[in-house]
Design an enzyme around this catalytic site. Structure first.
Site, mmCIF file in Angstrom:
data_model
loop_
_atom_site.group_PDB
_atom_site.id
_atom_site.type_symbol
_atom_site.label_atom_id
_atom_site.label_comp_id
_atom_site.label_asym_id
_atom_site.label_seq_id
_atom_site.Cartn_x
_atom_site.Cartn_y
_atom_site.Cartn_z
ATOM 1 N N ASP A 13 0.810 -1.229 0.000
ATOM 2 C CA ASP A 13 0.000 0.000 0.000
ATOM 3 C C ASP A 13 0.842 1.277 0.000
ATOM 4 O O ASP A 13 0.422 2.306 0.526
ATOM 5 C CB ASP A 13 -0.962 0.035 1.213
ATOM 6 C CG ASP A 13 -1.755 -1.247 1.326
ATOM 7 O OD1 ASP A 13 -2.195 -1.744 0.275
ATOM 8 O OD2 ASP A 13 -1.919 -1.751 2.450
ATOM 9 N N LYS A 16 2.590 2.220 -5.086
ATOM 10 C CA LYS A 16 3.446 1.784 -6.208
ATOM 11 C C LYS A 16 2.742 1.878 -7.549
ATOM 12 O O LYS A 16 3.361 2.185 -8.569
ATOM 13 C CB LYS A 16 3.851 0.300 -6.054
ATOM 14 C CG LYS A 16 4.511 -0.054 -4.776
ATOM 15 C CD LYS A 16 4.723 -1.546 -4.678
ATOM 16 C CE LYS A 16 3.502 -2.358 -4.344
ATOM 17 N NZ LYS A 16 2.947 -2.156 -3.015
ATOM 18 N N GLY A 40 -3.685 -4.642 -4.211
ATOM 19 C CA GLY A 40 -4.685 -3.663 -4.645
ATOM 20 C C GLY A 40 -3.948 -2.412 -5.055
ATOM 21 O O GLY A 40 -3.387 -1.716 -4.219
ATOM 22 N N HIS A 41 -3.854 -2.179 -6.339
ATOM 23 C CA HIS A 41 -3.141 -0.998 -6.824
ATOM 24 C C HIS A 41 -4.162 0.041 -7.283
ATOM 25 O O HIS A 41 -4.921 -0.193 -8.207
ATOM 26 C CB HIS A 41 -2.202 -1.392 -7.977
ATOM 27 C CG HIS A 41 -1.090 -2.291 -7.526
ATOM 28 N ND1 HIS A 41 -0.410 -3.129 -8.349
ATOM 29 C CD2 HIS A 41 -0.540 -2.461 -6.294
ATOM 30 C CE1 HIS A 41 0.514 -3.783 -7.649
ATOM 31 N NE2 HIS A 41 0.441 -3.389 -6.404
ATOM 32 N N GLN A 221 2.778 -6.100 -2.908
ATOM 33 C CA GLN A 221 3.055 -6.046 -1.463
ATOM 34 C C GLN A 221 4.339 -5.230 -1.219
ATOM 35 O O GLN A 221 4.600 -4.303 -1.958
ATOM 36 C CB GLN A 221 3.150 -7.451 -0.857
ATOM 37 C CG GLN A 221 1.812 -8.176 -0.776
ATOM 38 C CD GLN A 221 1.401 -8.835 -2.069
ATOM 39 O OE1 GLN A 221 2.184 -9.526 -2.686
ATOM 40 N NE2 GLN A 221 0.159 -8.648 -2.479
HETATM 41 P P1 IMP Z 1 -1.907 -12.753 2.389
HETATM 42 O O1 IMP Z 1 -0.958 -12.182 1.390
HETATM 43 O O2 IMP Z 1 -3.348 -12.571 2.037
HETATM 44 O O3 IMP Z 1 -1.581 -14.171 2.740
HETATM 45 O O4 IMP Z 1 -1.726 -11.927 3.759
HETATM 46 C C1 IMP Z 1 -0.505 -11.964 4.512
HETATM 47 C C2 IMP Z 1 -0.192 -10.585 5.085
HETATM 48 O O5 IMP Z 1 0.154 -9.714 4.011
HETATM 49 C C3 IMP Z 1 -1.368 -9.921 5.791
HETATM 50 O O6 IMP Z 1 -0.859 -9.125 6.859
HETATM 51 C C4 IMP Z 1 -1.965 -9.023 4.723
HETATM 52 O O7 IMP Z 1 -2.677 -7.943 5.255
HETATM 53 C C5 IMP Z 1 -0.697 -8.573 4.016
HETATM 54 N N1 IMP Z 1 -0.920 -8.188 2.614
HETATM 55 C C6 IMP Z 1 -1.052 -9.000 1.542
HETATM 56 N N2 IMP Z 1 -1.202 -8.283 0.415
HETATM 57 C C7 IMP Z 1 -1.143 -6.996 0.770
HETATM 58 C C8 IMP Z 1 -1.193 -5.776 0.037
HETATM 59 O O8 IMP Z 1 -1.291 -5.721 -1.192
HETATM 60 N N3 IMP Z 1 -1.114 -4.629 0.776
HETATM 61 C C9 IMP Z 1 -0.949 -4.652 2.121
HETATM 62 N N4 IMP Z 1 -0.872 -5.758 2.842
HETATM 63 C C10 IMP Z 1 -0.957 -6.929 2.173
#
Ligand code: IMP
Length: 406
Positions: A13, A16, A40-41, A221
């Protein structure tokens, strides 16, 4: 020619998408190397918002082709919705504009059910519940379904059946409803229809392309969520570092160049895990509201805190960044102070009352400049640009815009 990588230096977040979008304007390919629909971009153009999850951020320029690499995972149901939203926004992604590596793994209902089962128990880490961890798990377990498998009808049913049989035992163990073969199969059929025109089978498509065509590699991420180098177990299940750009794509390693790390002037985190500079108070609530800090994928309120320069330095070193972009400077405008943790000490700075020095908008305000200079000196890598608002146009290059394809 060498090609830039854009990646997040915090917990995702960081904004990017906007940076990739601005580089995409000058390029011919945007290539995603990790993650799936957990990302989520957010892209804002002329006051209109478009959120992409799996599709690379080159989507808004009709001359740009987008590639989803083998290091990514893909949820067909989510992608269908995303493609229809992109179409509604006026862009269209035919087969030549969206190429999907045949080696990328599919996220099916059983992966989402496994994520929910795990998150419902005592070992929850606050995932996005999009089935990401389980999709990478079945990939490692060598029983996942790849995009290319969709068009191999001889063994596909057996593969889906084996996946369901093997992994439903984990769901049954928690007395939850199994993910039926039929529900998984219906998503497989949807994927066959949706993905047929997009599948890329060439094992080295960028070997020659990278010699003459400008490309951008896009990470999802952030470095601190990296499976190996992040705050394990509070991490995502893919590798987010620059070094993974070549592992997660068929992109030649020798053609990777600038590494542009993106971070906010403050920090956010969704889900559980350590957050040393967290503002669990009204200051955090105010910044969350001003910054619209709610998950683009899940809508969850993001935890908010001051910039941790020590973590930023670590992230910059782990990804060997050549450039830094700091985003969301506008959100802190008017705060009484701004703080940053560096060398273990929380330091305080006067906050900027405006982004720019004057109406000419050719220089940043002295307070913002001195904050940036401090961060830059502590981290040892130039801060080349600053995000000054949500729209595509709200951006300030500090000095001459670098040639990222040099
Ligand atoms: P997962 O990727 O859904 O398995 O989540 C693992 C961790 O990564 C959690 O703390 C999510 O909130 C975080 N996370 C995964 N994708 C994103 C992203 O695009 N932005 C922010 N946090 C993310």
């Amino acid at each position: 020619m060498k090609h830039p990588i854009v990646l997040g230096l915090q917990y995702g977040d960081e904004g990017k998408g906007k940076i990739t979008d601005s580089l995409a304007k000058q390029s011919e390919w945007v290539i995603r190397f990790n993650g799936g629909s957990n990302a989520g971009h957010t892209l804002w153009v002329n006051g209109k918002k478009l959120v992409t999850h799996s599709v690379p951020s080159g989507v808004l320029y009709s001359h740009v082709k987008n590639y989803i690499g083998a290091g990514c995972v893909l949820d067909p149901v989510s992608l269908k919705k995303e493609l229809s939203e992109i179409k509604q926004s006026g862009s269209s992604l035919g087969g030549d504009r969206l190429r999907i590596d045949f080696r990328a793994h599919l996220t099916l209902p059983i992966h989402i059910a496994l994520d929910a089962a795990r998150e419902g128990g005592s070992k929850s880490i606050g995932t996005t519940r999009k089935g990401i961890g389980p999709t990478y798990t079945t990939k490692m377990d060598r029983c996942g379904i790849r995009v290319g498998d969709l068009f191999d009808n001889d063994s596909l049913k057996d593969k889906v059946q084996f996946l369901c049989n093997t992994y439903n035992t984990l769901i049954r163990a928690q007395d939850l409803a199994e993910s039926s073969f039929e529900s998984n199969w219906s998503v497989v059929e949807l994927a066959q229809e949706l993905l047929r025109e997009h599948v890329a089978y060439d094992p080295t498509p960028f070997y020659d392309v990278a010699k003459t065509h400008k490309c951008v590699l896009e990470g999802a991420q952030g470095v601190l969520l990296d499976l190996d180098h992040g705050t394990y177990p509070y991490v995502t299940s893919s590798n987010t570092l620059a070094s993974h750009a070549a592992a997660g794509t068929p992109f030649p390693l020798s053609r990777l160049g600038a590494v542009i790390g993106v971070a906010k002037v403050y920090m956010t985190r969704v889900g559980s895990g350590p957050f040393e500079t967290e503002l669990a108070n009204e200051d955090g609530e105010r910044i969350r509201a001003k910054g619209g800090e709610f998950g683009a994928t899940t809508g969850r309120p993001r935890r908010v805190g001051w910039l941790n320069v020590d973590e930023l330095r670590l992230a910059v070193r782990l990804s060997d960044c050549s450039h830094i972009v700091l985003t969301k400077a506008d959100i802190l405008t008017g705060e009484s102070v701004v703080k940053a943790l560096s060398q273990g000490v929380l330091k305080e700075f006067p906050c900027w009352k405006a982004i720019y020095k004057d109406d000419a908008k050719t220089a940043l305000s002295p307070e913002l400049e001195s904050y940036l200079s401090f961060v830059e000196a502590e981290v040892g890598v130039p801060i080349v640009g600053v995000g000054t608002g949500a729209d595509r146009a709200d951006f300030f290059w500090r000095g001459k815009t670098p040639d990222f394809w040099g």
